[in-house]
Write a protein that holds these residues in place. Structure first.
Motif, mmCIF file in Angstrom:
data_model
loop_
_atom_site.group_PDB
_atom_site.id
_atom_site.type_symbol
_atom_site.label_atom_id
_atom_site.label_comp_id
_atom_site.label_asym_id
_atom_site.label_seq_id
_atom_site.Cartn_x
_atom_site.Cartn_y
_atom_site.Cartn_z
ATOM 1 N N TRP A 39 0.825 -1.207 0.000
ATOM 2 C CA TRP A 39 0.000 0.000 0.000
ATOM 3 C C TRP A 39 0.861 1.259 0.000
ATOM 4 C CZ3 TRP A 39 -3.181 -2.499 4.399
ATOM 5 C CH2 TRP A 39 -4.109 -3.378 3.853
ATOM 6 N N THR A 40 1.934 1.236 0.769
ATOM 7 C CA THR A 40 2.828 2.386 0.813
ATOM 8 C C THR A 40 3.441 2.621 -0.564
ATOM 9 O OG1 THR A 40 3.322 2.008 3.146
ATOM 10 C CG2 THR A 40 4.901 3.331 1.911
ATOM 11 N N ARG A 41 3.868 1.538 -1.193
ATOM 12 C CA ARG A 41 4.477 1.644 -2.526
ATOM 13 C C ARG A 41 3.479 2.193 -3.552
ATOM 14 N NH1 ARG A 41 9.284 2.448 -4.624
ATOM 15 N NH2 ARG A 41 9.459 1.542 -6.671
ATOM 16 N N LEU A 42 2.208 1.856 -3.375
ATOM 17 C CA LEU A 42 1.181 2.314 -4.304
ATOM 18 C C LEU A 42 0.644 3.704 -3.948
ATOM 19 C CD1 LEU A 42 -0.818 -1.010 -4.762
ATOM 20 C CD2 LEU A 42 0.797 0.037 -6.363
ATOM 21 N N GLY A 43 1.130 4.260 -2.835
ATOM 22 C CA GLY A 43 0.715 5.601 -2.444
ATOM 23 C C GLY A 43 -0.593 5.657 -1.671
ATOM 24 N N VAL A 44 -1.015 4.522 -1.135
ATOM 25 C CA VAL A 44 -2.242 4.508 -0.337
ATOM 26 C C VAL A 44 -1.901 5.045 1.052
ATOM 27 C CG1 VAL A 44 -4.046 3.043 0.645
ATOM 28 C CG2 VAL A 44 -3.141 2.555 -1.632
ATOM 29 N N GLU A 45 -2.679 5.988 1.528
ATOM 30 C CA GLU A 45 -2.434 6.600 2.825
ATOM 31 C C GLU A 45 -2.914 5.697 3.964
ATOM 32 O OE1 GLU A 45 -0.878 9.541 3.338
ATOM 33 O OE2 GLU A 45 -0.554 9.679 1.176
ATOM 34 N N ARG A 46 -2.232 5.786 5.077
ATOM 35 C CA ARG A 46 -2.590 5.009 6.267
ATOM 36 C C ARG A 46 -4.037 5.276 6.669
ATOM 37 N NH1 ARG A 46 -2.410 5.546 11.920
ATOM 38 N NH2 ARG A 46 -1.780 3.628 12.974
ATOM 39 N N GLU A 47 -4.459 6.511 6.581
ATOM 40 C CA GLU A 47 -5.829 6.874 6.964
ATOM 41 C C GLU A 47 -6.856 6.170 6.070
ATOM 42 O OE1 GLU A 47 -3.351 9.174 6.475
ATOM 43 O OE2 GLU A 47 -2.983 9.463 8.615
ATOM 44 N N ASP A 48 -6.511 6.031 4.787
ATOM 45 C CA ASP A 48 -7.401 5.313 3.867
ATOM 46 C C ASP A 48 -7.546 3.852 4.292
ATOM 47 O OD1 ASP A 48 -7.655 7.598 2.297
ATOM 48 O OD2 ASP A 48 -6.056 6.998 0.918
ATOM 49 N N ILE A 49 -6.434 3.265 4.683
ATOM 50 C CA ILE A 49 -6.442 1.870 5.122
ATOM 51 C C ILE A 49 -7.283 1.731 6.384
ATOM 52 C CG2 ILE A 49 -5.007 -0.033 5.985
ATOM 53 C CD1 ILE A 49 -2.728 1.224 4.206
ATOM 54 N N LEU A 50 -7.047 2.614 7.350
ATOM 55 C CA LEU A 50 -7.803 2.553 8.602
ATOM 56 C C LEU A 50 -9.296 2.746 8.357
ATOM 57 C CD1 LEU A 50 -5.407 4.520 10.984
ATOM 58 C CD2 LEU A 50 -5.779 2.044 10.877
ATOM 59 N N ARG A 51 -9.632 3.655 7.448
ATOM 60 C CA ARG A 51 -11.043 3.883 7.118
ATOM 61 C C ARG A 51 -11.657 2.624 6.507
ATOM 62 N NH1 ARG A 51 -10.515 8.532 5.402
ATOM 63 N NH2 ARG A 51 -9.828 8.079 3.289
ATOM 64 N N THR A 67 -15.051 -2.141 6.966
ATOM 65 C CA THR A 67 -15.193 -3.597 6.936
ATOM 66 C C THR A 67 -15.765 -4.112 8.249
ATOM 67 O OG1 THR A 67 -13.371 -3.763 5.371
ATOM 68 C CG2 THR A 67 -13.939 -5.766 6.582
ATOM 69 N N LYS A 68 -15.279 -3.581 9.367
ATOM 70 C CA LYS A 68 -15.805 -3.982 10.677
ATOM 71 C C LYS A 68 -17.288 -3.641 10.786
ATOM 72 C CE LYS A 68 -11.619 -3.412 13.466
ATOM 73 N NZ LYS A 68 -11.035 -2.594 14.548
ATOM 74 N N ASP A 69 -17.655 -2.444 10.338
ATOM 75 C CA ASP A 69 -19.063 -2.032 10.412
ATOM 76 C C ASP A 69 -19.953 -2.920 9.540
ATOM 77 O OD1 ASP A 69 -18.385 -0.003 12.159
ATOM 78 O OD2 ASP A 69 -18.366 1.565 10.624
ATOM 79 N N ILE A 70 -19.477 -3.240 8.351
ATOM 80 C CA ILE A 70 -20.252 -4.110 7.457
ATOM 81 C C ILE A 70 -20.393 -5.499 8.069
ATOM 82 C CG2 ILE A 70 -20.197 -5.298 5.221
ATOM 83 C CD1 ILE A 70 -18.914 -2.665 4.115
ATOM 84 N N ALA A 71 -19.313 -6.025 8.628
ATOM 85 C CA ALA A 71 -19.370 -7.354 9.257
ATOM 86 C C ALA A 71 -20.345 -7.362 10.435
ATOM 87 C CB ALA A 71 -17.974 -7.781 9.713
#
Length: 124
Positions: free
Chosen positions: A54-66, A71-75
Motif C-alpha cells: 500500500w505504501t508503494r502504491l501511495g495509499v495513505e494510512r488513513e485510507d487503510i484505517l477507514r 469492513t468492521k461495520d459491514i461485518a
C-alpha cells in the motif's frame, strides 16, 4: 531477493505479494492446526507485507484505517441481519463459497442456526 529485484519496483512489488501469500498460507495452516500464536505471527507478516504494498502504491494510512473500520461495520451489520433474519444466511454463505471463503460461509451458517434455535426456543 536479488539486487535486481530491489531496484525494479515491479519485481519488488511481486516479491512482497509473494511473501504475503506465503505468510497467509502459513497463517491458515497454523490456525487449522490450533497454533494460534504461530497464526498470529504469520498474520502479522501478511499485514506488514500489505502495508509495504500500500505504501508503494501511495495509499495513505488513513485510507487503510477507514477501510478497516468500514469492513468492521459491514461485518457487524451482516451479523445482526443474519441473527435477525436467519433465512438470509444461505444466499450469503453461497456467495462466500464462490469467493473461496468456506470458513466465513460456515460461520454465517452457524450464526443463522443459533439464531433459529433461539427463535424456536422463544416460541415454546
Amino acid at each position: 531477493m536479488t539486487a535486481t529485484t530491489l531496484s525494479d519496483p515491479f519485481s519488488l512489488l511481486a516479491a512482497v505479494i509473494e511473501t504475503a501469500e506465503r505468510a497467509q498460507a502459513l497463517a491458515d495452516a497454523a490456525m487449522s492446526a490450533g497454533q494460534t500464536k504461530d497464526a498470529l505471527r504469520a498474520g502479522d507478516s501478511v499485514v506488514k507485507a500489505a502495508m509495504a504494498i500500500w505504501t508503494r502504491l501511495g495509499v495513505e494510512r488513513e485510507d487503510i484505517l477507514r477501510q478497516v473500520e468500514n469492513t468492521k461495520d459491514i461485518a457487524a451489520a451482516l451479523g445482526r441481519v443474519i441473527r435477525d433474519h436467519p433465512h438470509l444466511a444461505e444466499p450469503l454463505a453461497e456467495a462466500l463459497e464462490t469467493r473461496e471463503r468456506g470458513d466465513l460461509a460456515h460461520e454465517i451458517r452457524e450464526t443463522a442456526a443459533a439464531a433459529l434455535a433461539s427463535i424456536e426456543g422463544n416460541k415454546s
